[in-house]
Enzyme design. Structure first.
Site, PDB file in Angstrom:
ATOM      1  N   THR A  99      11.135  -2.185  -3.051  1.00  0.00           N
ATOM      2  CA  THR A  99      12.214  -2.686  -2.190  1.00  0.00           C
ATOM      3  C   THR A  99      12.704  -3.976  -2.842  1.00  0.00           C
ATOM      4  OG1 THR A  99      11.156  -1.793  -0.223  1.00  0.00           O
ATOM      5  CG2 THR A  99      12.863  -3.456   0.116  1.00  0.00           C
ATOM      6  N   LYS A 174      18.228   0.713   2.495  1.00  0.00           N
ATOM      7  CA  LYS A 174      16.938   0.145   2.936  1.00  0.00           C
ATOM      8  C   LYS A 174      17.171  -1.174   3.696  1.00  0.00           C
ATOM      9  CE  LYS A 174      12.444  -0.742   2.967  1.00  0.00           C
ATOM     10  NZ  LYS A 174      11.395   0.041   3.584  1.00  0.00           N
ATOM     11  N   LYS A 242      10.376 -11.189   2.487  1.00  0.00           N
ATOM     12  CA  LYS A 242      11.107 -10.881   1.237  1.00  0.00           C
ATOM     13  C   LYS A 242      12.313 -10.003   1.554  1.00  0.00           C
ATOM     14  CE  LYS A 242       9.546  -7.302  -0.847  1.00  0.00           C
ATOM     15  NZ  LYS A 242      10.000  -6.007  -1.237  1.00  0.00           N
TER      16      LYS A 242
HETATM   17  N1  LIG Z   1       3.308  -1.269   2.119  1.00  0.00           N
HETATM   18  C1  LIG Z   1       4.280  -0.709   2.831  1.00  0.00           C
HETATM   19  O1  LIG Z   1       4.094  -0.298   3.990  1.00  0.00           O
HETATM   20  C2  LIG Z   1       5.666  -0.530   2.231  1.00  0.00           C
HETATM   21  C3  LIG Z   1       6.580   0.285   2.880  1.00  0.00           C
HETATM   22  C4  LIG Z   1       7.850   0.463   2.322  1.00  0.00           C
HETATM   23  C5  LIG Z   1       8.187  -0.225   1.167  1.00  0.00           C
HETATM   24  N2  LIG Z   1       7.289  -1.045   0.561  1.00  0.00           N
HETATM   25  C6  LIG Z   1       7.692  -1.757  -0.668  1.00  0.00           C
HETATM   26  O2  LIG Z   1       7.083  -1.110  -1.767  1.00  0.00           O
HETATM   27  C7  LIG Z   1       6.790  -2.083  -2.771  1.00  0.00           C
HETATM   28  C8  LIG Z   1       5.297  -2.025  -3.094  1.00  0.00           C
HETATM   29  O3  LIG Z   1       4.583  -2.288  -1.896  1.00  0.00           O
HETATM   30  P1  LIG Z   1       2.974  -2.174  -1.830  1.00  0.00           P
HETATM   31  O4  LIG Z   1       2.634  -2.293  -0.398  1.00  0.00           O
HETATM   32  O5  LIG Z   1       2.503  -1.007  -2.636  1.00  0.00           O
HETATM   33  O6  LIG Z   1       2.588  -3.531  -2.586  1.00  0.00           O
HETATM   34  P2  LIG Z   1       1.181  -3.957  -3.214  1.00  0.00           P
HETATM   35  O7  LIG Z   1       0.064  -3.222  -2.592  1.00  0.00           O
HETATM   36  O8  LIG Z   1       1.156  -5.449  -3.211  1.00  0.00           O
HETATM   37  O9  LIG Z   1       1.306  -3.460  -4.723  1.00  0.00           O
HETATM   38  C9  LIG Z   1       2.192  -4.059  -5.625  1.00  0.00           C
HETATM   39  C10 LIG Z   1       1.991  -3.428  -6.986  1.00  0.00           C
HETATM   40  O10 LIG Z   1       2.864  -4.060  -7.923  1.00  0.00           O
HETATM   41  C11 LIG Z   1       2.109  -4.591  -9.011  1.00  0.00           C
HETATM   42  N3  LIG Z   1       2.753  -5.817  -9.473  1.00  0.00           N
HETATM   43  C12 LIG Z   1       3.215  -6.831  -8.686  1.00  0.00           C
HETATM   44  N4  LIG Z   1       3.756  -7.784  -9.467  1.00  0.00           N
HETATM   45  C13 LIG Z   1       3.651  -7.364 -10.746  1.00  0.00           C
HETATM   46  C14 LIG Z   1       4.036  -7.911 -11.990  1.00  0.00           C
HETATM   47  N5  LIG Z   1       4.658  -9.094 -12.056  1.00  0.00           N
HETATM   48  N6  LIG Z   1       3.748  -7.219 -13.098  1.00  0.00           N
HETATM   49  C15 LIG Z   1       3.130  -6.006 -13.023  1.00  0.00           C
HETATM   50  N7  LIG Z   1       2.748  -5.440 -11.875  1.00  0.00           N
HETATM   51  C16 LIG Z   1       2.998  -6.111 -10.751  1.00  0.00           C
HETATM   52  C17 LIG Z   1       0.739  -4.857  -8.421  1.00  0.00           C
HETATM   53  O11 LIG Z   1      -0.225  -4.933  -9.437  1.00  0.00           O
HETATM   54  P3  LIG Z   1      -1.690  -5.585  -9.147  1.00  0.00           P
HETATM   55  O12 LIG Z   1      -2.548  -4.450  -8.636  1.00  0.00           O
HETATM   56  O13 LIG Z   1      -2.127  -6.119 -10.444  1.00  0.00           O
HETATM   57  O14 LIG Z   1      -1.484  -6.672  -8.109  1.00  0.00           O
HETATM   58  C18 LIG Z   1       0.581  -3.605  -7.537  1.00  0.00           C
HETATM   59  O15 LIG Z   1       0.269  -2.476  -8.314  1.00  0.00           O
HETATM   60  C19 LIG Z   1       7.270  -3.443  -2.241  1.00  0.00           C
HETATM   61  O16 LIG Z   1       8.545  -3.730  -2.725  1.00  0.00           O
HETATM   62  C20 LIG Z   1       7.292  -3.215  -0.720  1.00  0.00           C
HETATM   63  O17 LIG Z   1       8.251  -4.045  -0.070  1.00  0.00           O
HETATM   64  C21 LIG Z   1       6.025  -1.199   1.046  1.00  0.00           C
END
Ligand SMILES: NC(=O)c1ccc[n+]([C@@H]2O[C@H](COP(=O)([O-])OP(=O)(O)OC[C@H]3O[C@@H](n4cnc5c(N)ncnc54)[C@H](OP(=O)(O)O)[C@@H]3O)[C@@H](O)[C@H]2O)c1
Length: 291
Positions: A99, A174, A242
């Site tokens: 997102t 979104k 965010k």
């Molecule tokens: N969680 C939800 O319910 C949900 C629902 C809809 C949309 N989203 C969106 O989907 C996206 C991911 O969400 P999530 O919940 O999966 O987040 P998350 O659990 O925090 O995972 C983030 C991922 O991105 C990687 N990452 C972050 N910064 C990075 C960088 N600078 N370089 C390389 N890798 C990096 C992290 O690696 P590491 O493992 O090394 O930290 C991890 O694999 C976000 O934009 C969020 O807003 C989430």
């Protein structure tokens, strides 16, 4: 459906199960995660290969999926000598599930086109549970011919995949989703807090009004935990903050009035300052308990 060679970059809460569904569907997957141990765990669980960098993971893939935190994280995994673009061959498609802003979608889309690559911005709705069950809703921006290449593969973890318009349209859709969500959650928080202060049985209130016009997904799935003051799950305050900042920046450009989203952005920022950034964003109800 024919098996595809694909890469998945970003095995977080969402990406890990999404990539798992691709492997289960028979696609040949190479994964990359910044924290390598998580990528190793994924390969142990699902097979496939591990890339040392996004470029290495993306080499030879027809489709490259990214699911990272925000605009800057996306730039880190896409650009530069280690970035996915460096490994991708002409005609391959990058599908970004982060997102992020419309701005970064258009920027990455232009950079992809210069290299003869396709790009789709493809944010999602459905949360961790939707990712685990493979029933996400995906809203996509991009060219129809690029969408046609990716849509059948995305189907491995989605129940709805819809092309909304050119690059950036997925992110804009979104934003609409998030504007609607925060309004409903703030309203639910105020209603439940009112019920508690009025001495009503809040659970009984929810039982009754959820059968009427106030019913919502949030009421069905989050009202009980809000009443119980439980927020150790779900979609974090940090993430919703965010998303609200992305909305406010875009509204600044297109002139849309978003008074409720503006208010809730301030509330989320207050929660983050209080150290509640990792709690589910329905913790907004806690602010109503402040003197
Ligand atoms: N969680 C939800 O319910 C949900 C629902 C809809 C949309 N989203 C969106 O989907 C996206 C991911 O969400 P999530 O919940 O999966 O987040 P998350 O659990 O925090 O995972 C983030 C991922 O991105 C990687 N990452 C972050 N910064 C990075 C960088 N600078 N370089 C390389 N890798 C990096 C992290 O690696 P590491 O493992 O090394 O930290 C991890 O694999 C976000 O934009 C969020 O807003 C989430």
């Amino acid at each position: 459906m024919t098996a595809t060679k694909a890469a998945f970059i970003g095995l977080g809460t969402m990406g890990y199960p999404m990539a798992g569904h691709l492997a289960t569907a028979g696609h040949e997957i190479t994964v990359f995660n910044r924290t390598r141990t998580r990528a190793e765990a994924w390969v142990r669980e699902h097979g496939g290969r591990l890339g040392g960098t996004p470029a290495e993971a993306a080499a030879g893939a027809h489709l490259v999926f990214t699911c990272v935190g925000n605009d800057d994280d996306l730039r880190v995994v896409v650009y530069g000598t280690d970035g996915a673009f460096a490994g991708m061959e002409e005609g391959a498609v990058l599908v970004d599930h982060t997102t992020a802003s419309g701005l970064v979608a258009r920027e990455v889309g232009r950079a992809a086109a210069k290299r003869g690559l396709g790009f789709l911005d493809a944010p999602m709705s459905g949360g961790e549970e939707g990712a685990k069950k493979g029933i996400l809703t995906i809203m996509v921006g991009g060219a129809p011919e690029t969408f046609a290449k990716a849509e059948p593969v995305i189907g491995a973890y989605a129940r709805a995949v819809t092309l909304m318009g050119p690059v950036g349209s997925g992110q804009l859709t979104k934003m609409v989703n998030q504007i609607c969500c925060v309004g409903i959650i703030q309203g639910l928080a105020e209603g439940l807090n009112f019920a508690l202060r009025a001495g009503l049985d809040a659970n009984k209130v929810v039982d009754v009004i959820s059968k009427g016009a106030a019913q919502s997904w949030q009421m069905d799935n989050r009202a009980r935990t809000m009443i119980e003051d439980r927020f150790d799950f779900g979609f974090a305050v940090d993430w919703m903050l965010k998303d609200m900042r992305i909305v406010l920046a875009e509204a600044g450009e297109n002139g849309a009035q978003v008074p409720v989203a503006t208010l809730v952005e301030g509330y989320l920022a207050r929660l983050q300052e209080q150290g509640a950034g990792r709690l589910d964003h329905t913790a907004l109800i806690r602010l109503l308990g402040e003197a």
